[in-house]
Structure formats: C-alpha cells, structure tokens
Design a protein around this motif. Structure first.
Motif, short mmCIF file in Angstrom:
data_model
loop_
_atom_site.label_atom_id
_atom_site.label_comp_id
_atom_site.label_asym_id
_atom_site.label_seq_id
_atom_site.Cartn_x
_atom_site.Cartn_y
_atom_site.Cartn_z
N PHE A 1 0.81 -1.22 0.00
CA PHE A 1 0.00 0.00 0.00
C PHE A 1 0.85 1.27 0.00
CE2 PHE A 1 -3.59 -2.58 1.52
CZ PHE A 1 -4.48 -2.17 0.57
N GLY A 2 2.04 1.14 0.57
CA GLY A 2 2.87 2.32 0.74
C GLY A 2 3.13 3.08 -0.53
N PHE B 1 -4.03 8.45 3.86
CA PHE B 1 -2.76 8.38 3.13
C PHE B 1 -2.98 8.32 1.63
CE2 PHE B 1 0.58 5.55 1.37
CZ PHE B 1 1.63 6.42 1.47
N LEU B 2 -3.98 7.53 1.20
CA LEU B 2 -4.19 7.35 -0.24
C LEU B 2 -4.95 8.52 -0.85
CD1 LEU B 2 -4.96 3.56 -0.43
CD2 LEU B 2 -2.82 4.74 -0.83
N PRO C 1 -2.98 12.91 -1.54
CA PRO C 1 -2.35 13.46 -2.74
C PRO C 1 -3.37 13.86 -3.79
CG PRO C 1 -1.60 11.21 -2.36
CD PRO C 1 -2.48 11.56 -1.23
N VAL C 2 -4.53 13.22 -3.82
CA VAL C 2 -5.50 13.52 -4.87
C VAL C 2 -6.41 14.66 -4.46
CG1 VAL C 2 -7.37 12.56 -6.23
CG2 VAL C 2 -5.41 11.16 -5.67
N LEU D 1 -5.23 4.59 6.36
CA LEU D 1 -4.97 4.18 4.98
C LEU D 1 -5.71 5.10 4.01
CD1 LEU D 1 -3.44 1.99 3.59
CD2 LEU D 1 -5.49 0.60 3.57
N ILE E 1 1.23 3.02 -3.33
CA ILE E 1 0.07 3.19 -4.23
C ILE E 1 -0.12 4.62 -4.73
CG2 ILE E 1 -2.46 3.22 -4.18
CD1 ILE E 1 -2.48 0.45 -3.43
N PRO E 2 0.15 5.65 -3.92
CA PRO E 2 0.02 7.00 -4.48
C PRO E 2 0.90 7.21 -5.72
CG PRO E 2 0.19 7.14 -2.13
CD PRO E 2 0.38 5.71 -2.48
N PRO F 1 5.49 8.27 1.90
CA PRO F 1 5.35 6.81 1.83
C PRO F 1 6.24 6.07 2.82
CG PRO F 1 5.40 7.71 -0.37
CD PRO F 1 5.60 8.86 0.56
N ILE G 1 -13.10 13.39 -11.30
CA ILE G 1 -12.09 12.38 -10.99
C ILE G 1 -11.89 12.29 -9.50
CG2 ILE G 1 -9.61 11.89 -11.12
CD1 ILE G 1 -9.62 12.75 -13.94
N TYR H 1 -12.60 8.95 -7.50
CA TYR H 1 -11.45 8.31 -6.86
C TYR H 1 -11.76 8.01 -5.40
CZ TYR H 1 -6.63 7.66 -5.33
OH TYR H 1 -5.49 7.15 -4.80
N TYR I 1 -6.42 17.37 -10.58
CA TYR I 1 -7.41 16.56 -11.27
C TYR I 1 -8.75 17.27 -11.25
CZ TYR I 1 -3.71 13.55 -9.77
OH TYR I 1 -2.49 13.04 -9.50
N ILE J 1 -1.12 5.02 -8.86
CA ILE J 1 -2.29 5.63 -9.49
C ILE J 1 -2.16 7.13 -9.39
CG2 ILE J 1 -4.79 5.73 -9.53
CD1 ILE J 1 -4.70 3.10 -7.90
N VAL J 2 -1.93 7.76 -10.52
CA VAL J 2 -1.87 9.22 -10.54
C VAL J 2 -3.03 9.68 -11.40
CG1 VAL J 2 -0.49 11.22 -11.10
CG2 VAL J 2 0.61 9.15 -10.31
N GLY J 3 -4.08 10.14 -10.76
CA GLY J 3 -5.26 10.54 -11.51
C GLY J 3 -5.85 9.35 -12.21
N THR J 4 -5.89 9.38 -13.55
CA THR J 4 -6.45 8.25 -14.26
C THR J 4 -5.36 7.38 -14.88
OG1 THR J 4 -6.70 9.77 -16.08
CG2 THR J 4 -8.67 9.28 -14.82
#
Lengths: 288, 333
Positions: free
Chosen positions: A22-23, B133-134, B137-138, B130, A25-26, A253, B152, B156, B148, A29-32
């Motif tokens: 998971f660490g 964290f995920l 950034p978005v 979690l 994952i950013p 991360p 989106i 997301y 974005y 996936i960047v946007g789409t």
C-alpha cells in the motif's frame, strides 16, 4: 515448536507485506493513469529503506532530518496512552460487569443495557469533543485547568487522553463481559459451586473469568484496532503531540510504512502474549 | 403481539429519522434551490444590536455560524449528500462483496486458509489512516491548483472507499454463504439436479438476506464514520480548497456536506463550541438511528425462523402431481 513459530509469525509478515504494497500506491495511481514501473521502483526503495532504517529521513521543507532517534519520543507517549487506556478499559469493564451482575436488579439492568446501546453508538469524535467542551466549561466555572491544550514535549498530559480513549472500549468490554458472564453463570459447574456454599463473588473471578478468556481475546483484537483510529482523532482534537500527529505532519510513503509497522508490532506482541496465556491457562488455541 | 411492536419500533424510529431528514433535505434542494437562511446581524430600529454567530435560541434553533447561516438549515441541506453518499458507497460495497463472497463460497473453498490469512492481514491496518494516506495526494489542492478535475476526485474517493473494505466484507459474506451450503437440504437440492445459480437464488439468498441487511446497515455506519474522520482531517468530498494567500481562509466546502462542515467549523471549537458540535451531533444522531435499525433487525432475526423456500402454490402442486402420476398402467399377462 517450529510449526508454532511459523503460525505466529506468518500473519505478521503478511501484514507487513500488505503495508509495503500500500505504501507506494500514491505513485501507482496518478489521476487516471497507472504507472507500474514507477510503482515497482518505489516499492523496491521502500523495502531497501526498511532494511536500513537509520537512513530514513523526514522533512516538510529541506533540510531533512534523520527519523530514528527523533520518532521514539512521540511514539512512546502515544503507546503509553494507547496501552494504558486498553488495560484500564479491561479493568473497568470487568469491575462494572461484576457490580452489575452482583448487585443490580432487573429493571436497573435493563436501563444499563439501554445506556450501553446509546454509548456504543456514539462516534469517538463526539465523545472527545464533548470531553473537551467539558474541560473548557469546568475551567470557566472553577478556574482549574484539568488538561492543557498546548502540550510541550516536557509536560505531557496523560490523565484526560487515557480516560477519553478508554470510554468506548470500556463500553464494549462491559457488554461482552455481561453477555459471556450471563451465559457462563447458568452452567452446571457454577450451580454446583454455589450449592456447595461458595459465595458468588468468589466464583466469579476464579472460575467464570477463566472461561471467558477466549471471548476476551477475540473482542480485544477488534477493539485494539478500533482504538488505533480513535487515537488518531484524539491526538488531533486534544492537540497532543503524539505519534499520529507526527505522522500526519510529515506524511510520506516511507514514514507511512514505518509508522504502520511500528504500530503493528507492539499490538501484535500483546495479542501473542495473550494467546500464550490462554494456551497455558485453558489449553485452548486461538487464531491470531 | 407486543414483541412484534417492540421489534419494529426500533426499525421504525431509526428509519423515520433518516427518511425524514433526507426528505426535508430533498425538499429544500428542489423547491427552495438549496437556499440557506442567513442572519448576519439583528437590527432594532435600524441599529445593529447583535451580530453573528448567534447562540442556539428560540429564533435560531441550533444557532448560526460566523457568517450567520442558520445551522439547522445548513444541516438539512447537507444531509442528502452525506447520507446519500453513505448509502451509495455501502450499496456498492455490499454488491461487490456479495459477488466475491459467492465466488469464494462456491468455487474457492480449497484456498480458504490462504484467503482468510490475506484478509486477516488486511484487518490489521487502520482504515482511516490508509484512506487518509491514499486520498491526500488527490484531494488536497496543490499550490498551482487542483491536479485533477472534480469528477475524478469524487470518483477516486468513492472507488477507494469501496475497495478498502472489500476483502474483509467479502470474506464475512462468503463464510455466511458457505455455512448454508454445507446444510443437508442443499445436498438434497443438488441431488435433485439444482444448478449453483438456482441454489443461490432459491436457497441461499432466502436464508441470508436478513444478515445481509444488517451488514449493509453496519457498512453505512462505517462509511459515515470514515467520512466524519476524513472531514476532521480536512479532506473533503471532491477536494479541499486550500487558500495559499497570506490571509489564510479556512478550507471551504460548497455543498454543506457534513464531513466538510466538521472540518470547516472545527477551528471555532474553543470560541463557539456549539458550531462544530452541530455537524458532529448530526453524524451522531444518524449513526444512532442506524444502530437502532441494526438492533431491530437483529431482534427480528433472532425471534423468527428464517422463511423457507417459497412454497409452491396449491395449483402448481396439483399440476406437478398430475404430471408425475400420469403414467400408463401396463398390465402384464
């Protein structure tokens, strides 16, 4: 023996693998868009930095500072609050359920179960907010500040955070104890012991409690993880400079992975000790 | 008879609150264009005597925020987004977990140990952390503006909140299904030639739909809790606008969605404690009524035996019987 060791360590390793996955994952996936190669590189970096923990740094703006001796200060503080709240809630839950079973009449019990239902459905956010409001109100009325809201590294408050963190687990433990105690009391051996003239208060701790250990274990597993997310909220609202505030401030991360593993290890260790105790006392196997 | 009323009373009380606030919210949105009543100052004879924020009182039931917006009105306007989102995410969580759980129960029983070990490993990671964290950034606005588009960002967040719990919930549902699949009547159904789909439709669903309803309601609660926490940490649905100018304005939500309100108002906690307490209280009441529904459903489940497979109607039975007995009597000499 070897089999036992594997059984105990494999879940831990699996979870650590999952955290590492998971660490990064950013990055994946960047946007789409999905960047697999960058993800793999980042994962490799994460694993490498886990193998050399002394080189991990944290920063908002440069210069970077080494993470490791630094992080132990807030870490120990948070762990103290976390585990003391956990043990406090087990103790309180036990005490309250003994009192309720021994001394309360049926109508009072019904009221208590209603109260438990309401308390159980309150979100942690609400409880902590109300406690903080209570502290402010108390300060305005009496001029005594129970807890300061600006905690410095040297003067940290323990009392209120531990109390606030232990409310929800206490309610859950209490409910669980009540359920399993009421079930256990109707067993033949309890009736037999009472017929022999052993007072009820003496039967409860020595016989009944031992037999409810299993359910305590399973319950405490989920309660411990619930308390972790409560700790986040608590530290945020009460302005404690603990581990999770540190994590939120310098989120990256590497830090995320290290922090989750650091939270995982003591909790897992505690559950393991529990498991061994149950094995020694009752000769029962539980799944970690 | 009395217990019947009592067990439905929980569900009635809980669902009436939720349906009521959703209805009020939709009416406010459709007929009044989502307008919020605003009182910035009170005038007596054209002289301002008091300015917002007002404490809860008879004319302002839950008080107003610093801009004079009536908080009761704000909460009602925001309800449809928050509760709607909770229901939406929970429905999709349930749908996908049901599909995955069914596959697990019917075909993947061989790998039960591996799969449950994996999902166990998953449950040791706190979901809020979690998700934070995920999502950060978005959702957070960078210095140069959002990376974005709005759609989106929203999708997301929704997809992430659905995916995060799939391993755990599918395993729970899968285990429920596999318990039923081990029962004797399934064996006899299979012997009679029932296909897996038929068994799922006619036998399994009938037995677990109550359990599914309970899990669904608990999922709604979980989503609401996560939303509240994310709101507290200032990650709003659809993104957080961060003002990078010198006069730092607080992050803003535009939809009056509750979790955003918590984040917006939380800085005012020490000064005007009732303002952030209103959205938190709204969350609390919603979760309380959802828990009431769970309690009612659980009582319902314990008191009544599961309804069995729908009985054939009398006519159909006759038809079947006629078919079966319609054989020629062969006499042997």
């Amino acid at each position: 023996m070897k089999m036992n060791f594997i059984k105990n360590v494999v879940p831990l390793l699996l979870t650590i693998c999952m955290i590492v996955v998971f660490g990064a994952i950013p990055i994946l996936i960047v946007g789409t868009e999905i960047h697999v190669s960058a993800y793999l590189i980042e994962t490799k970096n994460l694993i490498l930095s886990l193998l050399h923990p002394h080189e991990i740094t944290y920063y908002i703006t440069k210069p970077e500072r080494p993470l490791f001796p630094e992080i132990f200060n807030p870490y120990l503080y948070s762990l103290t609050v976390y585990f003391s709240a956990f043990f406090l809630s087990i103790l309180l839950g036990l005490l309250l359920s003994f009192v309720t079973i021994n001394f309360f009449s049926k109508s009072v019990k019904r009221f208590v179960s209603f109260l438990v239902f309401v308390l159980e459905s309150l979100p942690d956010l609400f409880i902590v907010a109300v406690i903080q409001m209570g502290i402010v109100w108390f300060f305005k009325k009496s001029g005594i500040l129970v807890m300061s809201f600006t905690s410095l590294p040297d003067e940290r408050s323990y009392f209120i955070p531990i109390i606030a963190l232990s409310i929800l687990p206490t309610v859950q433990f209490f409910k669980m104890f009540m359920l399993s105690l009421e079930e256990e009391i109707q067993m033949d051996y309890v009736v037999f012991a009472r017929a022999k003239g052993i007072p009820f208060i003496a039967i409860l701790p020595f016989h009944v409690f031992r037999n409810t250990l299993m359910s305590i274990f399973y319950q405490s597993k989920s309660i411990l993880w619930m308390m972790l997310s409560n700790l986040l909220v608590l530290e945020y609202i009460l302005n404690m400079n603990g581990f999770t505030s540190f994590l939120f401030m310098y989120l990256s991360p590497e830090l995320f992975v290290v922090a989750l593993i650091m939270l995982l290890l003591p909790t897992y260790l505690l559950l393991l000790v529990f498991k061994i105790c149950i094995k020694k006392l009752n000769n029962e196997e539980v799944v970690l | 008879m009395k217990s019947f009323i009592v067990k439905n009373f929980y569900i009635l009380l809980g669902s009436s609150f939720i349906v009521g606030i959703l209805l009020a919210s939709c009416i406010n949105g459709i007929f009044f264009d989502g307008e919020i009543k605003q009182t910035q100052a009170i005038y007596i004879d054209a002289y301002p005597v008091d300015a917002a924020p007002f404490k809860p009182s008879q004319s302002f039931w839950l008080g107003t925020d610093t801009n004079g917006r009536h908080l009761l009105h704000v909460i009602i306007e925001g309800a449809k987004y928050t509760i709607g989102l909770g229901l939406f995410i929970a429905i999709f969580r349930m749908f996908f977990s049901f599909v995955l759980g069914t596959i697990y129960a019917f075909h993947l029983q061989k790998y039960q140990r591996v799969l449950s070990a994996l999902s166990n490993a998953f449950q040791y990671i706190p979901v809020v952390l979690l998700a934070y964290f995920l999502l950060r950034p978005v959702l957070n606005q960078a210095f140069e503006g959002f990376q974005y588009s709005f759609a989106i960002r929203v999708w997301y967040e929704i997809i992430l909140l659905i995916l995060l719990v799939l391993p755990t919930v599918s395993l729970v549902i899968g285990n429920e299904i596999s318990i039923i699949l081990r029962k004797e009547f399934i064996q006899s159904a299979r012997t009679l030639g029932a296909s897996s789909f038929f068994i799922l439709r006619k036998h399994v669903i009938v037995h677990i739909y109550r359990r599914l309803l309970i899990i669904f309601t608990q999922q709604v609660i979980q989503v609401l809790l996560i939303l509240a926490h994310l709101g507290l940490f200032e990650l709003y649905l659809g993104g957080t606008k961060i003002d990078y100018s010198i006069m730092k304005a607080a992050p803003i939500t535009t939809t009056y969605e509750w979790s955003g309100l918590i984040g917006d108002y939380f800085d005012l906690f020490i000064v005007y404690p009732w303002i952030p307490l209103v959205p938190i209280g709204a969350f609390t009441l919603t979760i309380l009524s959802l828990n009431l529904i769970v309690k009612g459903l659980e009582k319902n489940m314990n008191s009544e035996p599961a309804t069995h497979t729908k009985r054939l109607k009398q006519k159909e039975i006759k038809k079947v019987a006629l078919k079966e007995f319609n054989f020629k009597v062969v006499t042997r000499d």
